[in-house]
Design a protein around this motif. Structure first.
Motif, mmCIF file in Angstrom:
data_model
loop_
_atom_site.group_PDB
_atom_site.id
_atom_site.type_symbol
_atom_site.label_atom_id
_atom_site.label_comp_id
_atom_site.label_asym_id
_atom_site.label_seq_id
_atom_site.Cartn_x
_atom_site.Cartn_y
_atom_site.Cartn_z
ATOM 1 N N ALA A 99 0.832 -1.201 0.000
ATOM 2 C CA ALA A 99 0.000 0.000 0.000
ATOM 3 C C ALA A 99 0.869 1.254 0.000
ATOM 4 O O ALA A 99 0.587 2.225 -0.735
ATOM 5 C CB ALA A 99 -0.923 -0.012 1.219
ATOM 6 N N GLU A 104 -1.172 4.208 -1.736
ATOM 7 C CA GLU A 104 -2.542 3.994 -1.263
ATOM 8 C C GLU A 104 -2.617 4.247 0.247
ATOM 9 O O GLU A 104 -1.601 4.196 0.946
ATOM 10 C CB GLU A 104 -2.970 2.563 -1.571
ATOM 11 N N GLU A 106 -2.695 3.785 4.067
ATOM 12 C CA GLU A 106 -2.196 2.714 4.913
ATOM 13 C C GLU A 106 -3.180 2.338 6.016
ATOM 14 O O GLU A 106 -3.114 1.241 6.575
ATOM 15 C CB GLU A 106 -0.866 3.129 5.545
#
Length: 254
Positions: A99, A104, A106
């Motif tokens: 991630a 992205e 977390e």
């Protein structure tokens, strides 16, 4: 019965540091080198990816010992420090790194993994507290506090929610998703730290977790800055908080 086994001891600058184990749980106990025969105990939870001797843990422990006269205990969370990782630990850590590499959020991974760690760590903390309270310098009826941020909050909130021996707590820097329900069961005094510009935990999330605590006495400390920029003076504030709520309850040994 849970028993503390001390494995090493050093003393410096008025602080006694003792490594210990309770069963297979490794920990460190910091204590005043001199002072009253009995003193309150503060349990301290470390953050994710760190361990019991992380510089922040050592620094906060020394502040609590020298500034408040407390005993301070930290244990390695499951899969951290001297604890082996399970296959599940490895899977969740890999998911976090994926991630992070992809840019992205977390939070979903951290919240899920921390909830899993809390299920394992809460019974370990209660066993450790049982063992520490057998020590004459702590005692079975002495005041107990809890201090934990980040993952230390993820583990500490469910611990404090079911552990009546803990009577004051400092939390902060975590999402409310898995913790709000447990926070609603907590009525003891709470101090809560958050970063107003946290790039991982939106301020609305931090405020929601603070709001969930049912404590009549709770204080929000919101500082400008990103996730890892929590001011060091918040550690001194925690010392004053525990002095206020634990030192007044110290009882002399029978």
């Amino acid at each position: 019965m849970n028993t503390v086994h001390f494995t090493a001891k050093t003393t410096s600058n008025g602080v006694v540091e003792r490594d210990f184990t309770v069963g297979e749980i490794p920990g460190v106990l910091w204590s005043p080198a001199t002072g009253p025969e009995r003193a309150p105990l503060v349990l301290m939870g470390h953050g994710g990816g760190t361990h019991k001797r992380w510089p922040a843990m050592t620094g906060r422990a020394h502040r609590l010992v020298t500034g408040g006269g407390f005993h301070v205990a930290v244990i390695d969370a499951p899969g951290h420090g001297d604890r082996p990782r399970t296959a599940h630990d490895e899977q969740e850590i890999a998911a976090l790194y994926r991630a992070r590499a992809a840019g992205e959020p977390e939070g979903p991974v951290v919240v899920r993994y921390n909830a899993h760690l809390a299920e394992r760590a809460v019974p370990e903390w209660r066993a450790t507290l049982d063992a520490l309270q057998v020590l004459p310098e702590i005692g079975g009826d002495g005041p107990v506090g809890y201090f934990g941020l980040n993952m230390g909050t993820a583990i500490g909130v469910p611990l404090v929610a079911i552990e009546p021996r803990i009577t004051a707590a400092v939390f902060g820097q975590h999402w409310p998703d898995r913790l709000a329900g447990k926070a609603k069961q907590i009525t003891i005094p709470v101090e809560f730290d958050m970063q107003w510009d946290d790039e991982h935990i939106p301020r609305e999330s931090g405020l929601a977790l603070f709001d969930a605590f049912a404590s009549k006495e709770k204080t929000l400390h919101a500082n400008a800055g990103r996730h890892k920029e929590l001011p060091r003076f918040e550690a001194d504030s925690a010392v004053r908080f525990f002095v206020r709520h634990l030192s007044r309850d110290v009882m002399s040994p029978a």
